[in-house]
Design a protein around this motif. Structure first.
Motif, PDB file in Angstrom:
ATOM      1  N   UNK A 316      -2.856  44.121  43.936  1.00 35.28           N
ATOM      2  CA  UNK A 316      -2.841  45.418  44.121  1.00 35.28           C
ATOM      3  C   UNK A 316      -4.077  45.902  44.578  1.00 35.28           C
ATOM      4  N   UNK A 317      -5.097  45.426  44.129  1.00 33.37           N
ATOM      5  CA  UNK A 317      -6.657  45.544  44.757  1.00 33.37           C
ATOM      6  C   UNK A 317      -7.320  44.443  45.330  1.00 33.37           C
ATOM      7  N   UNK A 318      -6.542  43.451  45.676  1.00 36.23           N
ATOM      8  CA  UNK A 318      -7.191  42.425  46.318  1.00 36.23           C
ATOM      9  C   UNK A 318      -6.424  42.103  47.689  1.00 36.23           C
ATOM     10  N   UNK A 319      -6.950  41.449  48.732  1.00 36.52           N
ATOM     11  CA  UNK A 319      -6.276  40.895  49.860  1.00 36.52           C
ATOM     12  C   UNK A 319      -6.773  39.372  49.733  1.00 36.52           C
ATOM     13  N   UNK A 320      -7.904  39.303  49.345  1.00 33.46           N
ATOM     14  CA  UNK A 320      -8.447  37.609  49.098  1.00 33.46           C
ATOM     15  C   UNK A 320      -9.039  37.640  47.718  1.00 33.46           C
ATOM     16  N   UNK A 321      -9.319  36.180  47.454  1.00 30.35           N
ATOM     17  CA  UNK A 321     -10.250  36.144  46.051  1.00 30.35           C
ATOM     18  C   UNK A 321     -11.499  36.647  46.054  1.00 30.35           C
ATOM     19  N   UNK A 322     -12.026  36.759  47.223  1.00 31.45           N
ATOM     20  CA  UNK A 322     -13.755  37.122  47.103  1.00 31.45           C
ATOM     21  C   UNK A 322     -14.173  38.434  46.941  1.00 31.45           C
ATOM     22  N   UNK A 323     -13.034  39.455  47.254  1.00 30.09           N
ATOM     23  CA  UNK A 323     -13.557  40.685  46.743  1.00 30.09           C
ATOM     24  C   UNK A 323     -12.564  41.869  46.797  1.00 30.09           C
ATOM     25  N   UNK A 324     -12.906  42.622  45.933  1.00 30.00           N
ATOM     26  CA  UNK A 324     -11.697  43.785  45.650  1.00 30.00           C
ATOM     27  C   UNK A 324     -11.648  44.865  46.865  1.00 30.00           C
ATOM     28  N   UNK A 325     -10.394  45.496  46.875  1.00 24.05           N
ATOM     29  CA  UNK A 325     -10.235  46.473  47.833  1.00 24.05           C
ATOM     30  C   UNK A 325      -9.537  47.791  47.382  1.00 24.05           C
ATOM     31  N   UNK A 326      -9.162  48.677  48.077  1.00 18.10           N
ATOM     32  CA  UNK A 326      -8.785  49.897  47.615  1.00 18.10           C
ATOM     33  C   UNK A 326      -7.132  49.642  47.037  1.00 18.10           C
ATOM     34  N   UNK A 327      -6.908  50.173  46.164  1.00 19.49           N
ATOM     35  CA  UNK A 327      -5.638  49.881  45.307  1.00 19.49           C
ATOM     36  C   UNK A 327      -4.404  50.426  46.214  1.00 19.49           C
ATOM     37  N   UNK A 328      -3.527  49.402  46.311  1.00 25.75           N
ATOM     38  CA  UNK A 328      -2.156  49.770  47.013  1.00 25.75           C
ATOM     39  C   UNK A 328      -1.194  48.689  46.641  1.00 25.75           C
ATOM     40  N   UNK A 329      -0.013  48.936  46.127  1.00 23.67           N
ATOM     41  CA  UNK A 329       1.056  48.234  46.033  1.00 23.67           C
ATOM     42  C   UNK A 329       1.762  47.555  47.413  1.00 23.67           C
ATOM     43  N   UNK A 330       1.535  46.281  47.293  1.00 25.69           N
ATOM     44  CA  UNK A 330       1.863  45.366  48.602  1.00 25.69           C
ATOM     45  C   UNK A 330       3.391  45.002  48.406  1.00 25.69           C
ATOM     46  N   UNK A 331       4.188  45.896  48.816  1.00 26.74           N
ATOM     47  CA  UNK A 331       5.742  45.631  48.615  1.00 26.74           C
ATOM     48  C   UNK A 331       6.100  44.931  50.143  1.00 26.74           C
ATOM     49  N   UNK A 332       7.289  44.177  50.221  1.00 29.50           N
ATOM     50  CA  UNK A 332       7.963  43.673  51.375  1.00 29.50           C
ATOM     51  C   UNK A 332       8.749  44.978  52.212  1.00 29.50           C
ATOM     52  N   UNK A 333       8.266  45.381  53.232  1.00 34.22           N
ATOM     53  CA  UNK A 333       8.839  46.437  54.215  1.00 34.22           C
ATOM     54  C   UNK A 333      10.189  46.148  54.522  1.00 34.22           C
ATOM     55  N   UNK A 334      10.940  47.103  54.877  1.00 36.80           N
ATOM     56  CA  UNK A 334      12.173  46.985  55.451  1.00 36.80           C
ATOM     57  C   UNK A 334      12.094  46.282  56.803  1.00 36.80           C
ATOM     58  N   UNK A 335      11.003  46.478  57.815  1.00 30.27           N
ATOM     59  CA  UNK A 335      10.817  45.672  58.982  1.00 30.27           C
ATOM     60  C   UNK A 335      10.689  44.201  58.561  1.00 30.27           C
ATOM     61  N   UNK A 336       9.920  43.965  57.537  1.00 29.91           N
ATOM     62  CA  UNK A 336       9.621  42.631  57.267  1.00 29.91           C
ATOM     63  C   UNK A 336      11.078  41.697  56.700  1.00 29.91           C
ATOM     64  N   UNK A 337      11.662  42.593  55.901  1.00 26.26           N
ATOM     65  CA  UNK A 337      13.155  42.186  55.331  1.00 26.26           C
ATOM     66  C   UNK A 337      13.979  41.900  56.562  1.00 26.26           C
ATOM     67  N   UNK A 338      13.827  42.762  57.680  1.00 29.41           N
ATOM     68  CA  UNK A 338      14.928  42.604  58.674  1.00 29.41           C
ATOM     69  C   UNK A 338      14.404  41.246  59.673  1.00 29.41           C
ATOM     70  N   UNK A 339      12.994  40.863  59.454  1.00 27.29           N
ATOM     71  CA  UNK A 339      12.832  39.647  60.077  1.00 27.29           C
ATOM     72  C   UNK A 339      13.461  38.542  59.266  1.00 27.29           C
ATOM     73  N   UNK A 340      13.303  38.587  58.063  1.00 22.63           N
ATOM     74  CA  UNK A 340      13.806  37.324  57.142  1.00 22.63           C
ATOM     75  C   UNK A 340      15.373  37.219  57.289  1.00 22.63           C
ATOM     76  N   UNK A 341      16.094  38.366  57.317  1.00 27.13           N
ATOM     77  CA  UNK A 341      17.554  38.538  57.607  1.00 27.13           C
ATOM     78  C   UNK A 341      17.978  37.907  59.124  1.00 27.13           C
ATOM     79  N   UNK A 342      17.173  38.101  60.059  1.00 30.03           N
ATOM     80  CA  UNK A 342      17.370  37.622  61.674  1.00 30.03           C
ATOM     81  C   UNK A 342      16.967  36.123  61.514  1.00 30.03           C
ATOM     82  N   UNK A 343      16.003  35.890  61.136  1.00 28.69           N
ATOM     83  CA  UNK A 343      15.585  34.504  61.288  1.00 28.69           C
ATOM     84  C   UNK A 343      15.950  33.558  60.056  1.00 28.69           C
ATOM     85  N   UNK A 344      16.233  34.095  58.939  1.00 30.54           N
ATOM     86  CA  UNK A 344      16.669  32.896  57.821  1.00 30.54           C
ATOM     87  C   UNK A 344      17.956  33.039  57.173  1.00 30.54           C
ATOM     88  N   UNK A 345      18.071  34.491  56.938  1.00 30.56           N
ATOM     89  CA  UNK A 345      19.523  34.707  56.037  1.00 30.56           C
ATOM     90  C   UNK A 345      20.526  34.801  56.672  1.00 30.56           C
TER      91      UNK A 345
END
Length: 423
Positions: A316-345
């Motif tokens: 939530x407050x990292x993108x890499x192991x090297x440094x912290x970042x602004x806190x944000x909940x990193x969820x799967x967006x609907x657009x990303x889920x749509x890609x999974x649906x089209x290409x895999x599911x």
């Protein structure tokens, strides 16, 4: 002139049929044109043709020139012993059976209307066109166009199903393992897709089953196999992952020398491999028996709920192991889920139902039509000709059309090309 064009003329009876004569002078009356053969052997099977006073039943072979018979060595192939008529554009030599009797030839040159020839030449003349039919595409009837796109969509699913069947052989018919590999590739997107797939190949899915109940262990397994724990980084989370992975590596005799390097460069932080690997670890941690749930889910909202997940707390407050970042909940967006649906599911659902002898076409169409069209260069180019793609079904169909038909000049096997030729 293409031989496929002669197939088209014969199959769709696009030449004058009255008072036909062979080049040997015998009257020809076609009772049945036969069945088009797209595999090896004569071009049309089971034709019925009266030649002279004799009714013949057998096969029809088609060439641009009759001398092509020898160019293709048909005289040495038993599959052509039952050819009853040689249909050619130009009869430049006689062809004989093994008993030295002449195979009658029908010359199409002179039997085809000028309008049909004009449409054919106009379709295939290269004038720096993106696709052969781009000047006519906008005028194609919507009923013909959208029915053809539906067929293209399922043709694309058939191709993907063949790839899935190969994965099934590799995993000894373990559908859960196939799903894991395909999801891993798609979580990696275009930049890291092959790297994520190589990572999935490096882990027997039986290991995933054993460790997925613990998020931390899943992350240690994925990050460790990906080579992301090789650095010397201080921090309790990183060190605990490194220790856990060392234990897993010894326990399961893990090897990762075949895993391709991951890329961070020119990626949006939300697509960093660290974030995506944590998300897929969360997916398998929270969804036991994921394959069964995917097969049982029949509506798009159900998939949005199934994939409603985020990374573990550390990210939530990292993108890499090297440094912290602004806190944000990193969820799967609907657009990303749509890609999974089209290409895999959806391809997995299609392949599984096909293997079981069941039908899932209506469900798949409903879901793919509920997803907005993809945005890529192929879809944009078609939309510039005619605003045709509004859903994922249509955008996937257009990709199939362009890559498998337009790029290969298969206009004569395309409903759009046939419509233009029939003008």
């Amino acid at each position: 002139m293409q031989e496929d064009f002669l197939h088209y003329l014969w199959k769709f009876k696009k030449f004058r049929l009255n008072n036909l004569k062979s080049t040997q002078g015998e009257h020809i009356l076609i009772k049945s044109f036969g069945d088009h053969n797209v595999n090896s052997g004569p071009d049309f099977f089971n034709a019925q043709i009266i030649i002279g006073d004799q009714l013949w039943a057998g096969n029809v072979e088609i060439h641009i020139k009759s001398s092509d018979w020898f160019l293709h060595s048909h005289e040495n192939d038993k599959a052509y012993d039952n050819v009853i008529l040689h249909v050619v554009w130009e009869d430049d030599t006689q062809v004989f059976r093994k008993d030295n009797s002449i195979i009658p030839a029908l010359e199409l040159k002179g039997l085809v209307e000028n309008e049909v020839l004009y449409n054919y030449k106009n379709l295939f003349i290269k004038q720096d066109k993106w696709i052969n039919c781009e000047s006519d595409f906008a005028n194609i009837d919507d009923f013909i166009l959208y029915n053809w796109l539906e067929r293209m969509y399922f043709e694309r699913l058939e191709r993907k199903a063949n790839d899935i069947n190969q994965l099934l052989q590799d995993t000894k018919n373990d559908w859960e393992a196939v799903l894991f590999r395909m999801l891993m590739k798609n979580f990696g997107l275009n930049i890291n897709g092959e790297s994520f797939l190589s990572l999935a190949h490096s882990i027997d899915f039986s290991i995933i089953r054993k460790v997925q109940s613990k998020q931390h262990t899943m992350e240690a397994l994925l990050f460790g196999q990906a080579g992301l724990l090789n650095d010397d980084i201080e921090g309790a989370y990183f060190l605990s992952l490194k220790q856990e992975y060392h234990f897993l590596k010894q326990k399961f005799n893990l090897q990762n020398h075949s895993v391709l390097p991951l890329k961070f460069f020119r990626l949006r932080p939300l697509n960093f491999p660290t974030i995506r690997l944590s998300q897929i670890a969360s997916l398998y941690n929270t969804q036991q028996g994921l394959f069964s749930k995917i097969i049982e889910t029949q509506a798009i909202d159900g998939f949005y709920e199934l994939f409603n997940l985020a990374t573990s707390e550390y990210w939530t407050n990292h993108y890499t192991f090297q440094k912290t970042s602004k806190s944000s909940k990193k969820v799967l967006t609907k657009s990303f889920i749509n890609l999974l649906l089209v290409n895999t599911i959806l391809p997995v659902k299609f392949a599984y139902s096909k293997q079981k002898g069941e039908t899932s076409e209506n469900i798949i169409m409903d879901i793919s039509n509920a997803i907005k069209s993809e945005k890529n260069s192929i879809v944009s180019a078609f939309n510039n000709l005619k605003q045709v793609s509004k859903t994922a079904l249509q955008s996937q169909a257009l990709i199939q059309l362009k890559t498998k038909y337009c790029n290969n000049n298969r206009c004569l096997q395309c409903a759009i090309g046939n419509t233009i030729l029939n003008k």
